[in-house]
Write a protein that holds these residues in place. Structure first.
Motif, PDB file in Angstrom:
ATOM      1  N   ASP A 331      61.640  24.388   2.700  1.00 38.58           N
ATOM      2  CA  ASP A 331      61.369  22.969   2.939  1.00 38.58           C
ATOM      3  C   ASP A 331      62.310  22.392   3.983  1.00 38.58           C
ATOM      4  O   ASP A 331      61.903  21.582   4.828  1.00 38.58           O
ATOM      5  CB  ASP A 331      61.470  22.183   1.633  1.00 38.58           C
ATOM      6  N   LYS A 332      63.564  22.824   3.960  1.00 37.65           N
ATOM      7  CA  LYS A 332      64.536  22.350   4.938  1.00 37.65           C
ATOM      8  C   LYS A 332      64.230  22.892   6.329  1.00 37.65           C
ATOM      9  O   LYS A 332      64.343  22.165   7.336  1.00 37.65           O
ATOM     10  CB  LYS A 332      65.947  22.757   4.512  1.00 37.65           C
ATOM     11  N   LEU A 333      63.835  24.136   6.395  1.00 36.79           N
ATOM     12  CA  LEU A 333      63.497  24.748   7.684  1.00 36.79           C
ATOM     13  C   LEU A 333      62.227  24.131   8.260  1.00 36.79           C
ATOM     14  O   LEU A 333      62.146  23.886   9.472  1.00 36.79           O
ATOM     15  CB  LEU A 333      63.320  26.259   7.513  1.00 36.79           C
ATOM     16  N   LYS A 334      61.264  23.866   7.400  1.00 33.24           N
ATOM     17  CA  LYS A 334      60.021  23.241   7.864  1.00 33.24           C
ATOM     18  C   LYS A 334      60.284  21.843   8.415  1.00 33.24           C
ATOM     19  O   LYS A 334      59.749  21.471   9.466  1.00 33.24           O
ATOM     20  CB  LYS A 334      59.016  23.167   6.720  1.00 33.24           C
ATOM     21  N   ALA A 335      61.135  21.085   7.729  1.00 32.03           N
ATOM     22  CA  ALA A 335      61.455  19.735   8.193  1.00 32.03           C
ATOM     23  C   ALA A 335      62.156  19.779   9.544  1.00 32.03           C
ATOM     24  O   ALA A 335      61.866  18.975  10.445  1.00 32.03           O
ATOM     25  CB  ALA A 335      62.332  19.026   7.161  1.00 32.03           C
ATOM     26  N   ALA A 336      63.079  20.730   9.696  1.00 27.62           N
ATOM     27  CA  ALA A 336      63.793  20.870  10.961  1.00 27.62           C
ATOM     28  C   ALA A 336      62.841  21.266  12.080  1.00 27.62           C
ATOM     29  O   ALA A 336      62.930  20.752  13.205  1.00 27.62           O
ATOM     30  CB  ALA A 336      64.906  21.907  10.822  1.00 27.62           C
ATOM     31  N   ALA A 337      61.909  22.173  11.780  1.00 26.29           N
ATOM     32  CA  ALA A 337      60.937  22.622  12.783  1.00 26.29           C
ATOM     33  C   ALA A 337      60.006  21.494  13.201  1.00 26.29           C
ATOM     34  O   ALA A 337      59.714  21.319  14.394  1.00 26.29           O
ATOM     35  CB  ALA A 337      60.132  23.799  12.243  1.00 26.29           C
ATOM     36  N   GLU A 338      59.565  20.717  12.239  1.00 26.63           N
ATOM     37  CA  GLU A 338      58.658  19.608  12.561  1.00 26.63           C
ATOM     38  C   GLU A 338      59.354  18.557  13.420  1.00 26.63           C
ATOM     39  O   GLU A 338      58.737  17.959  14.309  1.00 26.63           O
ATOM     40  CB  GLU A 338      58.132  18.975  11.262  1.00 26.63           C
ATOM     41  N   ALA A 339      60.638  18.341  13.164  1.00 28.48           N
ATOM     42  CA  ALA A 339      61.387  17.368  13.966  1.00 28.48           C
ATOM     43  C   ALA A 339      61.511  17.834  15.413  1.00 28.48           C
ATOM     44  O   ALA A 339      61.466  17.030  16.355  1.00 28.48           O
ATOM     45  CB  ALA A 339      62.772  17.146  13.360  1.00 28.48           C
ATOM     46  N   SER A 342      57.941  17.509  17.103  1.00 32.16           N
ATOM     47  CA  SER A 342      57.542  16.118  17.353  1.00 32.16           C
ATOM     48  C   SER A 342      58.389  15.451  18.425  1.00 32.16           C
ATOM     49  O   SER A 342      58.039  14.382  18.930  1.00 32.16           O
ATOM     50  CB  SER A 342      57.656  15.307  16.059  1.00 32.16           C
ATOM     51  N   GLY A 343      59.509  16.085  18.762  1.00 36.64           N
ATOM     52  CA  GLY A 343      60.413  15.497  19.744  1.00 36.64           C
ATOM     53  C   GLY A 343      61.490  14.627  19.124  1.00 36.64           C
ATOM     54  O   GLY A 343      62.351  14.098  19.838  1.00 36.64           O
ATOM     55  N   ALA A 344      61.474  14.503  17.799  1.00 39.57           N
ATOM     56  CA  ALA A 344      62.491  13.699  17.125  1.00 39.57           C
ATOM     57  C   ALA A 344      63.874  14.327  17.249  1.00 39.57           C
ATOM     58  O   ALA A 344      64.890  13.628  17.282  1.00 39.57           O
ATOM     59  CB  ALA A 344      62.124  13.516  15.648  1.00 39.57           C
ATOM     60  N   THR A 345      63.917  15.652  17.310  1.00 42.67           N
ATOM     61  CA  THR A 345      65.171  16.379  17.500  1.00 42.67           C
ATOM     62  C   THR A 345      65.120  17.101  18.830  1.00 42.67           C
ATOM     63  O   THR A 345      64.195  17.879  19.084  1.00 42.67           O
ATOM     64  CB  THR A 345      65.412  17.399  16.371  1.00 42.67           C
ATOM     65  N   THR A 346      66.103  16.867  19.663  1.00 42.92           N
ATOM     66  CA  THR A 346      66.218  17.563  20.949  1.00 42.92           C
ATOM     67  C   THR A 346      67.387  18.541  20.866  1.00 42.92           C
ATOM     68  O   THR A 346      68.498  18.155  20.488  1.00 42.92           O
ATOM     69  CB  THR A 346      66.461  16.572  22.102  1.00 42.92           C
ATOM     70  N   ILE A 347      67.126  19.771  21.210  1.00 40.51           N
ATOM     71  CA  ILE A 347      68.146  20.816  21.067  1.00 40.51           C
ATOM     72  C   ILE A 347      68.863  21.050  22.389  1.00 40.51           C
ATOM     73  O   ILE A 347      68.222  21.212  23.433  1.00 40.51           O
ATOM     74  CB  ILE A 347      67.511  22.139  20.604  1.00 40.51           C
ATOM     75  N   PRO A 348      70.200  21.085  22.381  1.00 41.32           N
ATOM     76  CA  PRO A 348      70.938  21.348  23.626  1.00 41.32           C
ATOM     77  C   PRO A 348      70.701  22.775  24.118  1.00 41.32           C
ATOM     78  O   PRO A 348      70.446  23.680  23.325  1.00 41.32           O
ATOM     79  CB  PRO A 348      72.397  21.143  23.206  1.00 41.32           C
ATOM     80  N   THR A 349      70.776  22.942  25.426  1.00 41.06           N
ATOM     81  CA  THR A 349      70.591  24.278  26.020  1.00 41.06           C
ATOM     82  C   THR A 349      71.903  24.864  26.528  1.00 41.06           C
ATOM     83  O   THR A 349      71.921  25.949  27.074  1.00 41.06           O
ATOM     84  CB  THR A 349      69.595  24.196  27.188  1.00 41.06           C
ATOM     85  N   ALA A 350      72.995  24.127  26.355  1.00 38.59           N
ATOM     86  CA  ALA A 350      74.313  24.626  26.734  1.00 38.59           C
ATOM     87  C   ALA A 350      75.310  24.158  25.692  1.00 38.59           C
ATOM     88  O   ALA A 350      75.188  23.058  25.139  1.00 38.59           O
ATOM     89  CB  ALA A 350      74.719  24.108  28.120  1.00 38.59           C
ATOM     90  N   PRO A 351      76.311  25.001  25.384  1.00 44.60           N
ATOM     91  CA  PRO A 351      77.310  24.614  24.390  1.00 44.60           C
ATOM     92  C   PRO A 351      78.090  23.379  24.820  1.00 44.60           C
ATOM     93  O   PRO A 351      78.339  23.167  26.011  1.00 44.60           O
ATOM     94  CB  PRO A 351      78.225  25.843  24.317  1.00 44.60           C
ATOM     95  N   SER A 352      78.450  22.551  23.852  1.00 41.49           N
ATOM     96  CA  SER A 352      79.288  21.387  24.173  1.00 41.49           C
ATOM     97  C   SER A 352      80.698  21.852  24.456  1.00 41.49           C
ATOM     98  O   SER A 352      81.117  22.931  24.036  1.00 41.49           O
ATOM     99  CB  SER A 352      79.291  20.416  22.987  1.00 41.49           C
ATOM    100  N   ASN A 353      81.441  21.051  25.218  1.00 38.81           N
ATOM    101  CA  ASN A 353      82.822  21.394  25.514  1.00 38.81           C
ATOM    102  C   ASN A 353      83.649  21.386  24.241  1.00 38.81           C
ATOM    103  O   ASN A 353      83.541  20.463  23.425  1.00 38.81           O
ATOM    104  CB  ASN A 353      83.411  20.378  26.504  1.00 38.81           C
TER     105      ASN A 353
END
Length: 354
Positions: A331-339, A342-353
């Motif tokens: 359920d947690k993985l599904k919620a994360a995937a749906e976010a 949908s564009g609600a969660t944007t994932i970084p493509t480079a590590p933060s400093n």
């Protein structure tokens, strides 16, 4: 030897065809007697990254796509292996030899091929090329980039790791410190922190360019994983090609520790069967789907070019469920995937400093 741009038929049993294939380390599974045979079968050459078929990871996923194209589409195929420590000229020669042997559709597996693909594709505009995991603004029009949203799948792997860690301490091992592998790291760390920002994430890279042996050194992977385990990490994600096999071995030897595989469903790989109980999941890149899709489009007479992105929404990346260790957090993985979808969660493509 001067490379002809004319795509004439080359007799594989003759001196040029056999010499060319041998020179590029090719293993022909061509069912016809001549390249460009009379039945009109499409001829597809695949140039592997270091580790080649049998790495239980990235190359094997590409190989599955090639195998499916052969069985389902009836194409004739051959495979060419890379060598540890090879020069850029060796990659160019490998691609040219495939062309000389009559292979007019070529799939280059891995970003390390980008300079060679650019040069050889420019010199052979009538040959179609696909390159996996790389896109260059200067690449010729006869090149298609097959890209993946590794950061999205790795984010889900991070969510899984954070939910399963008992020590609140996890690890990431990258094969080579490249822009591509940093996408894995960035997504994984973001996923972990989305669950608990206080979890410690250990990060280790095995090599830095131009040394690409970090993708094919299981001993280095094992040593790096052991170092992270000694520091308290109990879930380790390795994005390191066959080096990850060593990391999985180290984790399997640690009571209560779990590994996260990459590219292929590594808990389902025969060579890793004895470690499957220690594999939490794998971040699967459906390279096989991308390869088959590309070959299918060429077979249909289309002219693929530009960038083809295989993201979470397009099922380009996913988490493997072999072993059932994710059942209690689905359920947690599904919620994360749906976010993400949908564009609600944007994932970084480079590590933060740090």
């Amino acid at each position: 030897m001067r490379r002809s741009m004319k795509l004439a038929a080359v007799v594989l049993s003759g001196s040029l065809g056999m010499a060319s294939l041998a020179a590029c380390g090719a293993k022909s599974t061509d069912t016809s007697s001549t390249a460009g045979s009379g039945d009109g079968s499409l001829k597809v050459g695949m140039a592997y990254d270091i580790g080649g078929r049998g790495d239980q990871s990235f190359n094997d996923s590409a190989a599955r796509g090639l195998d499916k194209a052969k069985s389902d589409l009836g194409v004739n195929v051959t495979e060419a292996e890379a060598k540890q420590g090879e020069a850029e000229a060796d990659k160019e020669t490998r691609l040219k030899n495939l062309i000389d042997a009559g292979y007019k559709t070529i799939v280059a597996v891995g970003f390390v091929y980008q300079p060679a693909v650019n040069k050889v594709a420019k010199d052979n505009p009538n040959v179609k090329f696909a390159i996996i995991d790389s896109n260059d603004k200067d690449q010729p029009a006869n090149v298609t980039s097959l890209l993946f949203a590794e950061q999205e799948g790795s984010y889900l792997a991070g969510v899984a790791a954070a939910n399963k860690s008992k020590t609140k301490h996890v690890g990431f091992i990258g094969g080579v410190q490249s822009e591509l592998i940093k996408k894995f790291e960035a997504g994984y760390t973001a996923g972990v922190k989305s669950v608990d920002p206080n979890i410690t994430v250990e990060t280790t890279y095995l090599t830095t360019p131009p040394d690409f042996t970090g993708f094919a050194s299981p001993d280095k992977g094992k040593e790096a994983a052991q170092g992270q385990l000694d520091k308290g990490a109990d879930v380790i994600y390795a994005a390191a090609g066959s080096s990850g096999n060593g990391a999985i071995e180290a984790v399997a030897n640690k009571q209560g520790a779990l590994a996260i595989g990459v590219d292929s469903d590594q808990a389902n790989q025969p060579a890793l069967a004895k470690y499957k109980n220690s594999i939490l999941t794998s971040m699967v890149k459906n390279v096989d789907t991308a390869v088959f899709s590309y070959v299918d489009s060429v077979k249909k007479g289309q002219n693929p070019t530009g960038v083809k992105l295989f993201d979470l929404k397009a099922d380009g990346v996913s988490l493997a469920t072999t072993g059932g260790k994710l059942d209690d957090i689905q359920d947690k993985l599904k919620a994360a995937a749906e976010a993400i979808k949908s564009g609600a969660t944007t994932i970084p493509t480079a590590p933060s400093n740090k």
